[in-house]
Design a protein around this motif. Structure first.
Motif, PDB file in Angstrom:
ATOM      1  N   LEU A 116       0.819  -1.218   0.000  1.00 23.42           N
ATOM      2  CA  LEU A 116       0.000   0.000   0.000  1.00 23.42           C
ATOM      3  C   LEU A 116       0.852   1.267   0.000  1.00 23.42           C
ATOM      4  CD1 LEU A 116      -2.895  -0.936   2.467  1.00 23.42           C
ATOM      5  CD2 LEU A 116      -3.047  -0.629  -0.007  1.00 23.42           C
ATOM      6  N   VAL A 117       1.900   1.296   0.820  1.00 22.89           N
ATOM      7  CA  VAL A 117       2.695   2.516   0.913  1.00 22.89           C
ATOM      8  C   VAL A 117       3.488   2.750  -0.365  1.00 22.89           C
ATOM      9  CG1 VAL A 117       4.766   1.497   1.950  1.00 22.89           C
ATOM     10  CG2 VAL A 117       4.149   3.857   2.486  1.00 22.89           C
ATOM     11  N   LEU A 118       3.885   1.668  -1.061  1.00 27.91           N
ATOM     12  CA  LEU A 118       4.565   1.841  -2.342  1.00 27.91           C
ATOM     13  C   LEU A 118       3.591   2.245  -3.444  1.00 27.91           C
ATOM     14  CD1 LEU A 118       7.036  -1.207  -2.320  1.00 27.91           C
ATOM     15  CD2 LEU A 118       7.570   1.213  -1.907  1.00 27.91           C
ATOM     16  N   SER A 119       2.346   1.805  -3.330  1.00 28.57           N
ATOM     17  CA  SER A 119       1.351   2.131  -4.349  1.00 28.57           C
ATOM     18  C   SER A 119       0.820   3.556  -4.180  1.00 28.57           C
ATOM     19  CB  SER A 119       0.188   1.135  -4.301  1.00 28.57           C
ATOM     20  OG  SER A 119       0.654  -0.193  -4.478  1.00 28.57           O
ATOM     21  N   ILE A 120       0.472   3.925  -2.959  1.00 30.72           N
ATOM     22  CA  ILE A 120      -0.108   5.256  -2.702  1.00 30.72           C
ATOM     23  C   ILE A 120       0.966   6.332  -2.654  1.00 30.72           C
ATOM     24  CG2 ILE A 120      -1.476   6.587  -1.048  1.00 30.72           C
ATOM     25  CD1 ILE A 120      -2.858   4.012  -0.237  1.00 30.72           C
ATOM     26  N   HIS A 121       2.154   5.991  -2.169  1.00 33.60           N
ATOM     27  CA  HIS A 121       3.295   6.904  -2.048  1.00 33.60           C
ATOM     28  C   HIS A 121       2.903   8.193  -1.321  1.00 33.60           C
ATOM     29  CE1 HIS A 121       6.927   9.167  -3.015  1.00 33.60           C
ATOM     30  NE2 HIS A 121       7.467   8.016  -3.433  1.00 33.60           N
ATOM     31  N   GLY A 295      -2.264  13.648   6.058  1.00 32.61           N
ATOM     32  CA  GLY A 295      -3.519  12.990   5.701  1.00 32.61           C
ATOM     33  C   GLY A 295      -3.322  11.727   4.892  1.00 32.61           C
ATOM     34  N   MET A 296      -2.461  11.765   3.871  1.00 29.01           N
ATOM     35  CA  MET A 296      -2.264  10.601   3.017  1.00 29.01           C
ATOM     36  C   MET A 296      -1.584   9.457   3.775  1.00 29.01           C
ATOM     37  SD  MET A 296      -3.777  11.162   0.293  1.00 29.01           S
ATOM     38  CE  MET A 296      -3.228   9.674  -0.505  1.00 29.01           C
ATOM     39  N   TYR A 297      -0.697   9.811   4.700  1.00 30.84           N
ATOM     40  CA  TYR A 297      -0.077   8.775   5.531  1.00 30.84           C
ATOM     41  C   TYR A 297      -1.137   8.089   6.386  1.00 30.84           C
ATOM     42  CZ  TYR A 297       2.248   7.007   9.730  1.00 30.84           C
ATOM     43  OH  TYR A 297       2.646   6.224  10.795  1.00 30.84           O
ATOM     44  N   MET A 298      -2.032   8.876   6.983  1.00 30.68           N
ATOM     45  CA  MET A 298      -3.108   8.299   7.793  1.00 30.68           C
ATOM     46  C   MET A 298      -4.041   7.435   6.938  1.00 30.68           C
ATOM     47  SD  MET A 298      -4.013  11.679  10.071  1.00 30.68           S
ATOM     48  CE  MET A 298      -5.409  10.897  10.861  1.00 30.68           C
ATOM     49  N   VAL A 299      -4.359   7.923   5.740  1.00 31.27           N
ATOM     50  CA  VAL A 299      -5.236   7.159   4.849  1.00 31.27           C
ATOM     51  C   VAL A 299      -4.598   5.820   4.490  1.00 31.27           C
ATOM     52  CG1 VAL A 299      -6.197   7.104   2.504  1.00 31.27           C
ATOM     53  CG2 VAL A 299      -6.435   9.155   3.911  1.00 31.27           C
ATOM     54  N   THR A 300      -3.288   5.815   4.229  1.00 30.68           N
ATOM     55  CA  THR A 300      -2.604   4.571   3.867  1.00 30.68           C
ATOM     56  C   THR A 300      -2.687   3.549   4.994  1.00 30.68           C
ATOM     57  OG1 THR A 300      -1.056   5.847   2.509  1.00 30.68           O
ATOM     58  CG2 THR A 300      -0.437   3.594   3.054  1.00 30.68           C
TER      59      THR A 300
END
Length: 542
Positions: A116-121, A295-300
């Motif tokens: 997920l973290v590699l995909s969403i970055h 925000g994006m870190y929390m979403v991931t």
């Protein structure tokens, strides 16, 4: 009459369970609402915010203290009473199944986090300047952490293990002087060597610093060491059979007393959970800014936890048991909400016991053996969170990790989650191991503190869900062995009853047709002689 009374008790217990569940759900909802309102109010009253926050969180603090108070007696009584009811072969098979399940789900969680973290970055180098906080973190060696894990498994003092655990501490100290340093001051100042004049007296020597390691005790219950000892204690007691019956009865009664205390605390838990959630939300000074920056870190992380807890774990449960996993979710709903409020797997352990044993009717021998171990070493949510956080920090530092480093992150996140304490925010501590393993700056952990309070609660709830599903799976796989143990005990109890009647028989009344004396029981005097002789013949060898 007995059936009517038992049916009435089931209905009453079910009603109480539904009432507590509804109270817990609405208290969590109200905690979020009032926490947001108090947060806005406290920003207008800065001089009073500290005292008001303490008052808001006080009922929750009392709940945490009551739950933590029960952890030690609950772990001791549950492990010993559960293992004493199993034979060595059954406990070994059950333990093997538990370890296979724990390691498999933890590895899957870490891999999901990496994907997920590699995909969403979500990482962006600009974020580091926006949310930079200077907090000094000590470097942690992976080898030292692993050796500390083994050391804590074998505590040297059980009483000390109740409130302290061992830890390797690295400190920089001046290096001891070498023989050359001791001789150098004896040189005569002013002598010329190769035409140059020495002036050592004017030189200022800087002492060399070296890293020295030593073992120190730090505060916190050594749950791993206590579990290791009491597992061995319970297995040994089970092998003793009738000799240890008095001790087994003691721990069984202790476990029932603790569960009654848990039932009493459950009536107070909705107020405590609402207080904990309300206090945490009210303490956030600028929620909008934090959400915009991270925000994006929390979403991931949240997406990963939802996928793991809502899809992967239920799929594993269904594929093995062929039962509805979401009905199982309904039985552990209160434990899930309590984990959201307390952010502690160990603190939620009493509630998890109650949900599995009373709501889902899982055998106590399984829950008492599996849950204490799972609350200590099964950390699916923590493994996923740490894998995401480590790669997120790498992305913020504009560091590209190769395949080997990503594999190291996954493996280290799995192992670090096993060593993570089942207490709030323990994941931030074990995160040091992962960052050190791949050479990332450990001080960047401070960037995540602003949102850790929320993610900590969510990953803890997934940890508890994983423990609960594991108990359900192991119970399904162990049903045959448990039934065989029960049948063996029932047969043994029947034999003991016959022997007890034979020891209490009356004096010999009359001879049989063959001239062999037949004992006459006071309770069986009206039985025909031939029929009676057939019943007692195996025990008397007539």
């Amino acid at each position: 009459m007995v059936q009517d009374e038992s049916y009435r008790n089931v209905v009453i217990n079910g009603f109480f369970i539904i009432v507590i569940l509804m109270q817990t759900f609405f208290s969590s909802f109200l905690g979020v609402i009032f926490g947001s309102l108090f947060g806005c109010l406290l920003r207008l009253l800065p001089p009073l915010d500290g005292n008001i926050l303490i008052l808001i969180s006080f009922p929750g603090d009392i709940l945490m203290r009551m739950l933590k108070m029960l952890i030690l007696p609950l772990i001791i009584s549950s492990l010993i009473s559960g293992l004493a009811g199993l034979d060595a072969k059954s406990s070994g098979r059950m333990g093997t199944r538990a370890m296979v399940y724990y390691m498999s789900t933890t590895v899957l969680a870490a891999l999901l986090g990496v994907i997920l973290v590699l995909s969403i970055h979500p990482g962006n180098p600009k974020l580091k300047k926006q949310v930079s906080v200077s907090i000094k973190n000590e470097e942690v060696s992976s080898i030292d952490a692993f050796l500390d894990l083994i050391r804590n498994l074998f505590p040297e003092n059980l009483v000390q293990a109740c409130f302290q655990q061992i830890q390797t501490v690295s400190k920089k100290v001046p290096a001891p002087p070498s023989p050359l340093d001791l001789i150098r001051p004896l040189n005569v100042t002013g002598l010329s060597i190769n035409g140059s004049q020495s002036n050592s007296s004017s030189e200022t020597s800087v002492p060399t610093m070296v890293t020295q390691k030593k073992l120190e005790f730090k505060g916190g219950m050594n749950v791993l060491g206590l579990i290791g000892f009491f597992i061995a204690f319970g297995i040994s007691m089970g092998k003793m059979g009738e000799q240890a019956k008095l001790m087994a009865d003691f721990f069984n009664i202790l476990n029932e007393i603790i569960m009654r205390l848990v039932s009493m605390i459950m009536w107070y838990s909705p107020f405590g959970i609402a207080s904990l959630i309300c206090g945490k939300i009210a303490a956030i000074k600028d929620l909008e800014t934090v959400a915009r920056q991270l925000g994006m870190y929390m979403v991931t992380v949240i997406v990963g936890l939802v996928i793991h807890g809502g899809m992967i774990l239920p799929l594993i449960f269904f594929s093995i048991t062929r039962k509805n996993p979401y009905k199982f979710y309904g039985g552990i709903f209160q434990a899930w909400i309590t984990a959201l409020g307390t952010a502690s797997s160990a603190g939620t352990l009493p509630v998890t016991f109650r949900c599995l044993e009373e709501n889902l009717k899982i055998d106590k021998r399984v829950t008492r053996f599996v849950l204490p171990i799972g609350a200590t070493i099964n950390m699916d949510g923590t493994a996923l969170y740490e894998a995401v956080a480590a790669i997120f920090i790498a992305q913020m530092n504009d560091v590209s990790l190769d395949a080997g480093q990503i594999a190291t992150v996954s493996l280290t996140a799995t192992l670090a989650s096993v060593g993570a304490a089942s207490i709030p925010s323990a994941g931030l501590v074990t995160m040091l191991l992962i960052l050190t393993a791949v050479g990332l700056p450990t001080q960047d952990i401070s960037l995540l503190i602003a949102v850790d309070w929320l993610l900590d609660r969510m990953r803890t709830s997934i940890n508890v869900v994983g423990d609960s599903f594991g108990a359900g799976i192991i119970y399904h796989l162990s049903k045959g062995e448990l039934a065989a143990i029960d049948a063996k005990h029932d047969a043994k109890d029947g034999t003991d009853m016959v022997k007890l009647h034979m020891m209490n028989h009356d004096s010999i009344k009359k001879p049989t047709r063959e001239g062999v004396n037949t004992p006459q029981f006071s309770g069986y005097a009206s039985l025909p002689t031939d029929e009676y002789e057939v019943q007692v013949e195996p025990s008397l060898h007539l």
